[in-house]
Design an enzyme around this catalytic site. Structure first.
Site, PDB file in Angstrom:
ATOM      1  N   GLN A  87       0.839  -1.196   0.000  1.00 33.70           N
ATOM      2  CA  GLN A  87       0.000   0.000   0.000  1.00 33.70           C
ATOM      3  C   GLN A  87       0.879   1.253   0.000  1.00 33.70           C
ATOM      4  O   GLN A  87       0.389   2.355  -0.152  1.00 33.70           O
ATOM      5  CB  GLN A  87      -0.915  -0.007   1.236  1.00 33.70           C
ATOM      6  CG  GLN A  87      -1.869  -1.185   1.293  1.00 33.70           C
ATOM      7  CD  GLN A  87      -2.501  -1.320   2.663  1.00 33.70           C
ATOM      8  OE1 GLN A  87      -3.510  -0.696   2.970  1.00 33.70           O
ATOM      9  NE2 GLN A  87      -1.869  -2.111   3.523  1.00 33.70           N
ATOM     10  N   ASN A  88       2.178   1.046   0.191  1.00 37.30           N
ATOM     11  CA  ASN A  88       3.106   2.171   0.298  1.00 37.30           C
ATOM     12  C   ASN A  88       3.418   2.779  -1.066  1.00 37.30           C
ATOM     13  O   ASN A  88       3.553   2.055  -2.048  1.00 37.30           O
ATOM     14  CB  ASN A  88       4.403   1.734   0.976  1.00 37.30           C
ATOM     15  CG  ASN A  88       4.142   1.201   2.372  1.00 37.30           C
ATOM     16  OD1 ASN A  88       3.046   1.345   2.904  1.00 37.30           O
ATOM     17  ND2 ASN A  88       5.144   0.561   2.952  1.00 37.30           N
ATOM     18  N   VAL A  89       3.573   4.095  -1.085  1.00 39.11           N
ATOM     19  CA  VAL A  89       3.924   4.788  -2.335  1.00 39.11           C
ATOM     20  C   VAL A  89       5.421   5.070  -2.398  1.00 39.11           C
ATOM     21  O   VAL A  89       5.913   5.561  -3.401  1.00 39.11           O
ATOM     22  CB  VAL A  89       3.124   6.107  -2.459  1.00 39.11           C
ATOM     23  CG1 VAL A  89       1.620   5.835  -2.491  1.00 39.11           C
ATOM     24  CG2 VAL A  89       3.494   7.103  -1.367  1.00 39.11           C
ATOM     25  N   ASP A  90       6.147   4.730  -1.317  1.00 38.42           N
ATOM     26  CA  ASP A  90       7.593   4.959  -1.346  1.00 38.42           C
ATOM     27  C   ASP A  90       8.297   3.893  -2.188  1.00 38.42           C
ATOM     28  O   ASP A  90       7.701   2.871  -2.514  1.00 38.42           O
ATOM     29  CB  ASP A  90       8.164   5.011   0.082  1.00 38.42           C
ATOM     30  CG  ASP A  90       8.081   3.668   0.818  1.00 38.42           C
ATOM     31  OD1 ASP A  90       7.462   3.594   1.890  1.00 38.42           O
ATOM     32  OD2 ASP A  90       8.638   2.671   0.280  1.00 38.42           O
ATOM     33  N   HIS A 107      -1.549   1.649  -4.097  1.00 35.61           N
ATOM     34  CA  HIS A 107      -1.985   3.044  -3.894  1.00 35.61           C
ATOM     35  C   HIS A 107      -1.123   4.048  -4.643  1.00 35.61           C
ATOM     36  O   HIS A 107      -1.098   5.242  -4.312  1.00 35.61           O
ATOM     37  CB  HIS A 107      -2.034   3.363  -2.388  1.00 35.61           C
ATOM     38  CG  HIS A 107      -3.076   2.570  -1.665  1.00 35.61           C
ATOM     39  ND1 HIS A 107      -3.035   2.340  -0.321  1.00 35.61           N
ATOM     40  CD2 HIS A 107      -4.187   1.938  -2.112  1.00 35.61           C
ATOM     41  CE1 HIS A 107      -4.095   1.604   0.033  1.00 35.61           C
ATOM     42  NE2 HIS A 107      -4.806   1.347  -1.032  1.00 35.61           N
ATOM     43  N   GLY A 172       3.058  -4.441   8.971  1.00 36.41           N
ATOM     44  CA  GLY A 172       2.920  -2.998   9.165  1.00 36.41           C
ATOM     45  C   GLY A 172       1.745  -2.330   8.514  1.00 36.41           C
ATOM     46  O   GLY A 172       1.892  -1.254   7.922  1.00 36.41           O
ATOM     47  N   THR A 173       0.560  -2.917   8.617  1.00 34.13           N
ATOM     48  CA  THR A 173      -0.642  -2.250   8.139  1.00 34.13           C
ATOM     49  C   THR A 173      -1.770  -2.459   9.142  1.00 34.13           C
ATOM     50  O   THR A 173      -1.915  -3.544   9.696  1.00 34.13           O
ATOM     51  CB  THR A 173      -1.088  -2.746   6.746  1.00 34.13           C
ATOM     52  OG1 THR A 173      -2.327  -2.135   6.407  1.00 34.13           O
ATOM     53  CG2 THR A 173      -1.230  -4.257   6.683  1.00 34.13           C
ATOM     54  N   SER A 174      -2.568  -1.413   9.363  1.00 37.05           N
ATOM     55  CA  SER A 174      -3.686  -1.488  10.319  1.00 37.05           C
ATOM     56  C   SER A 174      -4.903  -2.141   9.696  1.00 37.05           C
ATOM     57  O   SER A 174      -5.916  -2.344  10.362  1.00 37.05           O
ATOM     58  CB  SER A 174      -4.055  -0.067  10.778  1.00 37.05           C
ATOM     59  OG  SER A 174      -4.520   0.694   9.661  1.00 37.05           O
TER      60      SER A 174
HETATM   61  N1  APR Z   1       7.051  -2.029  12.322  1.00 35.23           N
HETATM   62  C1  APR Z   1       5.923  -2.695  11.923  1.00 35.23           C
HETATM   63  N2  APR Z   1       4.673  -2.170  11.997  1.00 35.23           N
HETATM   64  C2  APR Z   1       4.571  -0.933  12.529  1.00 35.23           C
HETATM   65  C3  APR Z   1       5.700  -0.186  12.983  1.00 35.23           C
HETATM   66  C4  APR Z   1       6.990  -0.797  12.855  1.00 35.23           C
HETATM   67  N3  APR Z   1       8.100  -0.166  13.244  1.00 35.23           N
HETATM   68  N4  APR Z   1       5.261   1.022  13.451  1.00 35.23           N
HETATM   69  C5  APR Z   1       3.902   1.015  13.310  1.00 35.23           C
HETATM   70  N5  APR Z   1       3.494  -0.159  12.766  1.00 35.23           N
HETATM   71  C6  APR Z   1       2.130  -0.576  12.411  1.00 35.23           C
HETATM   72  C7  APR Z   1       1.017  -0.015  13.278  1.00 35.23           C
HETATM   73  O1  APR Z   1       0.817  -0.803  14.429  1.00 35.23           O
HETATM   74  C8  APR Z   1      -0.174  -0.079  12.324  1.00 35.23           C
HETATM   75  O2  APR Z   1      -0.824  -1.340  12.393  1.00 35.23           O
HETATM   76  O3  APR Z   1       1.869  -0.103  11.104  1.00 35.23           O
HETATM   77  C9  APR Z   1       0.474   0.079  10.937  1.00 35.23           C
HETATM   78  C10 APR Z   1       0.250   1.436  10.288  1.00 35.23           C
HETATM   79  O4  APR Z   1      -1.115   1.565  10.004  1.00 35.23           O
HETATM   80  P1  APR Z   1      -1.658   2.863   9.224  1.00 35.23           P
HETATM   81  O5  APR Z   1      -1.023   4.069   9.796  1.00 35.23           O
HETATM   82  O6  APR Z   1      -3.128   2.763   9.209  1.00 35.23           O
HETATM   83  O7  APR Z   1      -1.042   2.697   7.749  1.00 35.23           O
HETATM   84  P2  APR Z   1      -1.483   1.727   6.566  1.00 35.23           P
HETATM   85  O8  APR Z   1      -2.172   0.501   7.073  1.00 35.23           O
HETATM   86  O9  APR Z   1      -0.309   1.537   5.706  1.00 35.23           O
HETATM   87  O10 APR Z   1      -2.553   2.666   5.801  1.00 35.23           O
HETATM   88  C11 APR Z   1      -3.188   2.157   4.656  1.00 35.23           C
HETATM   89  O11 APR Z   1      -4.138   4.329   4.260  1.00 35.23           O
HETATM   90  O12 APR Z   1      -3.626   6.497   4.502  1.00 35.23           O
HETATM   91  C12 APR Z   1      -3.845   5.534   3.584  1.00 35.23           C
HETATM   92  O13 APR Z   1      -3.077   5.271   1.385  1.00 35.23           O
HETATM   93  C13 APR Z   1      -2.638   5.292   2.713  1.00 35.23           C
HETATM   94  O14 APR Z   1      -1.639   3.224   2.024  1.00 35.23           O
HETATM   95  C14 APR Z   1      -2.158   3.925   3.125  1.00 35.23           C
HETATM   96  C15 APR Z   1      -3.413   3.272   3.654  1.00 35.23           C
END
Ligand code: APR
Length: 229
Positions: A87-90, A107, A172-174
């Site tokens: 989902q990362n754009v990096d 994304h 690492g995604t919520s």
């Molecule tokens: N290592 C692993 N996981 C981590 C770390 C780490 N160091 N730090 C935080 N996390 C976890 C958090 O616990 C959380 O579950 O990474 C997750 C980040 O969740 P979000 O901030 O919701 O990001 P993400 O799931 O990537 O968001 C999805 O939402 O904003 C949009 O388009 C954007 O692609 C993104 C999408």
């Protein structure tokens, strides 16, 4: 084996890129509606382009971390049929060595721009987008990022890969953003699920998942060991 690494912003957190919904996350500091919707872009192009210009510069000055590198090494050298769906754009996976054919950015990508009228996309690297810029179709530019309310890229490819994989590794995604988050429900009963996230116990994942409640760089070796069992 067919192995899929499905990742979110958490894998890049230890490279200095904040996540979106953690306490210090972007969406606690910026309005999603203003920054990451087409309506917000139409209201104020400068605000959106400048946000993503700053984010692009941050990514340029960041480095892949141990988790990116371990995944890249595994994808390239394990002998398994591996794919990264992010989902990362990096571009930190690519800079860690993941080849373009082995990764899908659902994304969008920060190194790509898109024309407003015809949606023509092209590579800009780490250049800024200026609101005065014009594309081949004569219209203005926006980052080639999937805004909320827009369809992600490669959904069909991702759905097929996950429904056919033997092991799905979620890092690492919520799992709060759909339709991307819904892809993991396509994991078949015969297949294994492994999740790496310090808050993985808050995720709605069944009991069959192996859960590693660690940061990506601290738990990625455990993930690789689990796959190799
Ligand atoms: N290592 C692993 N996981 C981590 C770390 C780490 N160091 N730090 C935080 N996390 C976890 C958090 O616990 C959380 O579950 O990474 C997750 C980040 O969740 P979000 O901030 O919701 O990001 P993400 O799931 O990537 O968001 C999805 O939402 O904003 C949009 O388009 C954007 O692609 C993104 C999408």
């Amino acid at each position: 084996m067919n192995i899929v690494f499905f990742t979110g912003s958490g894998i890049s957190a230890e490279s200095g890129l904040q996540t979106f919904r953690d306490a210090d996350g972007y969406w606690n500091k910026y309005s999603v509606e203003d920054i990451a919707t087409i309506e917000g872009f139409r209201r104020n192009r400068d605000l959106v382009n400048n946000f993503f210009n700053e984010y692009r510069t941050l990514i340029k000055n960041s480095q892949p971390n141990h988790a990116h590198k371990m995944v890249a090494d595994f994808v390239n050298n394990s002998g398994h049929n591996c794919t990264v769906i992010t989902q990362n754009v990096d571009d930190l996976f690519e800079r860690a060595g993941v080849k373009d054919n082995d990764i899908y950015h659902l994304h969008g990508q920060i190194t790509m721009a898109k024309t407003v009228n015809k949606g023509l996309t092209f590579h800009i690297g780490y250049d800024n987008i200026k609101t005065t810029d014009r594309g081949e179709d004569g219209s203005g530019l926006r980052p080639d990022i999937v805004f909320f309310g827009e369809m992600p890229h490669y959904l069909e490819e991702a759905a097929e890969l996950i429904s056919e994989c033997d092991v799905l590794v979620v890092i690492g995604t919520s799992l709060q953003v759909y339709p991307a988050a819904g892809l993991i429900d396509l994991l078949q009963p015969r297949s294994r699920g492994i999740v790496l996230d310090p808050n993985c116990h808050e995720l709605d994942l069944g009991s069959k998942w192996d859960k590693i409640a660690k940061k990506a760089t601290e738990g990625i070796d455990d993930v690789i060991d689990l796959i190799n069992i």
